[in-house]
Write an enzyme that holds these catalytic residues in place. Structure first.
Site, PDB file in Angstrom:
ATOM      1  CG  ASP A  28    -141.728   8.405 -34.812  1.00  0.00           C
ATOM      2  OD1 ASP A  28    -140.923   9.284 -34.411  1.00  0.00           O
ATOM      3  OD2 ASP A  28    -141.790   7.275 -34.320  1.00  0.00           O
ATOM      4  CB  ILE A  29    -141.828  13.615 -32.981  1.00  0.00           C
ATOM      5  CG1 ILE A  29    -141.680  15.117 -32.936  1.00  0.00           C
ATOM      6  CG2 ILE A  29    -140.863  12.940 -32.042  1.00  0.00           C
ATOM      7  CD1 ILE A  29    -142.938  15.862 -33.174  1.00  0.00           C
ATOM      8  CD  GLU A  87    -138.377   7.421 -27.560  1.00  0.00           C
ATOM      9  OE1 GLU A  87    -139.068   8.438 -27.690  1.00  0.00           O
ATOM     10  OE2 GLU A  87    -137.577   7.011 -28.424  1.00  0.00           O
ATOM     11  CG  HIS A  92    -145.558   2.864 -30.013  1.00  0.00           C
ATOM     12  ND1 HIS A  92    -145.401   2.693 -28.661  1.00  0.00           N
ATOM     13  CD2 HIS A  92    -144.315   2.943 -30.537  1.00  0.00           C
ATOM     14  CE1 HIS A  92    -144.113   2.679 -28.368  1.00  0.00           C
ATOM     15  NE2 HIS A  92    -143.429   2.810 -29.487  1.00  0.00           N
TER      16      HIS A  92
HETATM   17  P1  AMP Z   1    -140.271   2.896 -29.406  1.00  0.00           P
HETATM   18  O1  AMP Z   1    -140.993   2.973 -28.059  1.00  0.00           O
HETATM   19  O2  AMP Z   1    -138.885   2.373 -29.262  1.00  0.00           O
HETATM   20  O3  AMP Z   1    -141.062   2.167 -30.433  1.00  0.00           O
HETATM   21  O4  AMP Z   1    -140.121   4.394 -29.920  1.00  0.00           O
HETATM   22  C1  AMP Z   1    -141.110   5.382 -29.662  1.00  0.00           C
HETATM   23  C2  AMP Z   1    -141.328   6.216 -30.892  1.00  0.00           C
HETATM   24  O5  AMP Z   1    -142.233   7.256 -30.545  1.00  0.00           O
HETATM   25  C3  AMP Z   1    -140.051   6.892 -31.425  1.00  0.00           C
HETATM   26  O6  AMP Z   1    -139.932   6.593 -32.812  1.00  0.00           O
HETATM   27  C4  AMP Z   1    -140.296   8.375 -31.161  1.00  0.00           C
HETATM   28  O7  AMP Z   1    -139.718   9.205 -32.141  1.00  0.00           O
HETATM   29  C5  AMP Z   1    -141.804   8.458 -31.143  1.00  0.00           C
HETATM   30  N1  AMP Z   1    -142.336   9.565 -30.341  1.00  0.00           N
HETATM   31  C6  AMP Z   1    -142.067   9.844 -29.045  1.00  0.00           C
HETATM   32  N2  AMP Z   1    -142.749  10.931 -28.635  1.00  0.00           N
HETATM   33  C7  AMP Z   1    -143.470  11.349 -29.690  1.00  0.00           C
HETATM   34  C8  AMP Z   1    -144.375  12.436 -29.913  1.00  0.00           C
HETATM   35  N3  AMP Z   1    -144.687  13.296 -28.953  1.00  0.00           N
HETATM   36  N4  AMP Z   1    -144.930  12.565 -31.134  1.00  0.00           N
HETATM   37  C9  AMP Z   1    -144.637  11.697 -32.131  1.00  0.00           C
HETATM   38  N5  AMP Z   1    -143.800  10.651 -31.985  1.00  0.00           N
HETATM   39  C10 AMP Z   1    -143.209  10.479 -30.790  1.00  0.00           C
END
Ligand code: AMP
Length: 130
Positions: A28-29, A87, A92
């Protein structure tokens, strides 16, 4: 196409942890703690519970392997796993080391760490997966 499909296709960079026929995992970024990993199906489905059973099972199978590798790589007392999906509309599964038994989970949001730290934790987790 979702941002996560672009990651699977190599169009967006990531710190890859694991891949098989059905799932892909990467750091996770914005990790809550270093080693915070996302496992995604190689198919665009928004909600994890709408996945075909084979993808759903593949995520949990990978999560077990990756959780053990994270615990071994970080020496954390507990690896927590969960799904939210607010998000990114591509299912995921979060797998993340935690260091306290309570309070940390919902009160702490993730934030970026250095590239060196991401590369280091990526290597340590991958080493424990093999
Ligand atoms: P959620 O949809 O609420 O479970 O959160 C989405 C997760 O994806 C968050 O923890 C972000 O930090 C992560 N995220 C979003 N874009 C990226 C990316 N390009 N690479 C890695 N992690 C990501």
């Amino acid at each position: 196409m979702t941002i996560f499909t672009k990651i699977i296709n190599g169009e967006i960079p990531c710190y890859k942890i694991y891949e098989d026929e059905l799932v892909f995992a990467f750091l996770d970024i914005n990790p809550i703690n270093p080693g915070h990993t996302l496992i995604i199906p190689k198919i665009e489905v928004d909600k994890i519970y709408d996945l075909d059973e084979k993808y759903y099972q593949a995520i949990f199978k990978a999560a077990q392997k990756i959780s053990k590798a994270i615990q071994s790589a970080t020496n954390c007392p507990r690896v927590c796993t969960w799904t939210e999906g607010f998000e990114v509309p591509h299912a995921h599964y979060h797998v993340c080391p935690f260091y306290h038994e309570s309070g940390e989970f919902w009160s702490k949001r993730g934030s970026p760490i250095s590239q060196e730290e991401m590369i280091s934790i990526q290597a340590r987790i991958i080493e424990k997966l093999i």
